[in-house]
Design an enzyme around this catalytic site. Sequence first.
Site, short mmCIF file in Angstrom:
data_model
loop_
_atom_site.label_atom_id
_atom_site.label_comp_id
_atom_site.label_asym_id
_atom_site.label_seq_id
_atom_site.Cartn_x
_atom_site.Cartn_y
_atom_site.Cartn_z
N CYS A 272 -14.90 -0.76 -5.86
CA CYS A 272 -16.44 -0.96 -5.16
C CYS A 272 -17.04 0.47 -5.85
O CYS A 272 -17.97 1.17 -4.98
CB CYS A 272 -16.56 -0.75 -3.48
SG CYS A 272 -15.40 0.55 -2.92
N ASP B 9 0.75 -1.34 0.01
CA ASP B 9 0.08 0.19 0.02
C ASP B 9 0.92 1.28 -0.16
O ASP B 9 2.12 1.15 0.31
CB ASP B 9 -0.89 0.10 1.10
CG ASP B 9 -2.08 0.82 0.82
OD1 ASP B 9 -3.26 0.44 0.47
OD2 ASP B 9 -2.13 2.28 1.15
N ASP C 129 -7.17 -3.73 -6.14
CA ASP C 129 -8.31 -3.28 -5.76
C ASP C 129 -8.28 -1.56 -5.54
O ASP C 129 -7.83 -1.34 -4.39
CB ASP C 129 -8.93 -3.90 -4.01
CG ASP C 129 -10.17 -3.49 -3.72
OD1 ASP C 129 -11.11 -3.41 -4.50
OD2 ASP C 129 -10.20 -3.33 -2.53
#
Length: 638
Positions: free
Chosen positions: A571, A447, A517
Amino acid sequence: MRRHLESLVLILFVESSVCFHPSISVDKPQYRFAHQHPYEAGKETVESICRSTSWEERLRREATEALLPVFFPTSVASPTSRNGPTEHSPITAEASLKRLLRKKYQYPQEEFDSDRHQNISVNESRGRLAALILGTSVMRLRHWYIVVSQNGFILHHGAKIPIPYPLDRSLLSLVTYNDPLGVSEDENHEHITEEALLVRAMVDEHARYLSSSGNRTLPILPSNSSRDTELAIQYSLPPFFASSLLLQYGYTQAQKICELMNSPGPITLRRNAIQFPGSDDDLCEWLWEEDGIKAESCNRLHSCQNITVLSSTLTRDGSNGYVVGSSSIPGSILPPPNGAIRILPPESIDATTAERRRSIKSIWSMRGWQNGYFEVQDAGSQIITQSLEVRPGESILDYCAGNGGKSFGLASALLDTTSPTGGSHSNDECGARKDSTSRQSKIVAHDVVDERLRQIKGSLKRVGFTARVDANNDNDTVYVAQNRRGDCECTFQIATSSDLDAGIDCIASCFDAVLVDAPCSSTGVLRRRPAQRWDLTEKQMYEELPKLQLEVLEKAASFVAEGGRLVYSTCSLLTEENDFVARKFEQSTVGSGFERWDFSLIRGNDSLLSEDRHTLTLLPSEISDGFFIARWKRGTKV
């Protein structure tokens, strides 16, 4: 003190499986099994016991004062200030609520003595106050429209209803005040500002909204109103976002999606096979016996609906639209993934009052969570993890790991001895380049935000990983977990961007599977983050995020080995962040080395109408939130 205040605020947001992204900073949520949305919370409290006018009046006045700097960031006065307008910095409703609660904590005895005499608890008062502040903020467009059109604020002829975020004094010139609150009878009415009157009217409208018992139809809109305007006002959404939903999904589906955005979402768990070796049903039984929580396997709930047909329905933009285990939105039905468990709401449990009371607790206080038996993760988010189709012996990169939810899900899948595809399967079914006799897998969580990597590290022990010094480098620590039979092992490493570029125990482009993601608008999970709808901008959604997503996807793709697999997910419900990014990647120099990887292996159905069989759009439902997934395999050099 600070963490307790944050808990009081976040507890109202009942997020059952937050989709974390590198671009979004989210505090750890507090889960309560009240199944209430922020603008639903507090409703039963008010209706269950007799309230005095003074109690409700005080809370509405405090809510108005807290929302003034939210709606009018500059030149705003306290509703009863005698000192004239004061300057305020922009502030969110959540931050304003925290500030107000912090103030109350300083003098709790004096603040709530009168409430106690009326048999009103401190928590009830704070819950109602939070409902008024957060709910009014979220539903601001709907309430603004009603206030300016019906409750004494008359919209000037021909004026277009502006979006109240933030409000501005210039908007007051669009309305004529007609004293809807009766403040002329107040001896201090000359000190109450127009801004305060407008915000108070919106707070009062939200109080009526909470007590409407389901009758929340919007007053008749002007005859020339468009359908996207109707959706935006009815469900309090940015108009440009409502327009996108209408264009992509048509009015019927868009309306259902909007309804779900304004409703509480399910609380879904993912069984962690590393710490809990039993089946989903075994975990459900354990949760009831040990934590007093009723839960049911999502697969069992799905089978009870007698859904046997998996067909394909195209959304208006040509992509495949699916829902997970529900038929509330027209479209195809996907079975929930193994390991997905849904917490049943207390009102659905046939139990005594004492047993129901046991169900009202924080997720983080449950023994099952503390033991690492489960993680909170939406069923759709679990399908993203499943779509990578990992096998023991593979090296896997979670490129946008966030808080590590999907990384831990991948580790659980690799070490799950109850699943035919994890912990006991070494076949090279998906193009992995590892030797089939290898039983050691490797997961690398990456990350761009160091704080998120520290959060992952803090969870590793609870999830089932133990620290071990790397034999090849005394300065590096790896974390190791084994399945219950001890014949399969998974190592876990945490990596920064500089670590990846330098290579960790391997050269670049060496991962068998890479999950991306990506940071996104989170429009598919707005019921988990209701207030975030007013943080969205057109430029961010249609330009900045798609550009960033393509850059992230191309960078992550460089770490995929020959024959390896790549999954891109968001999302978001927007084509600009989903299909458009996937197509641009395929047209890029990096993407030209990849071929589409169909979903037929996990769909179990080849009768798909769309040519884009490698993409999957999960629409919000009663079981899952909204997500997008695209898959590719990297070709091998000749």
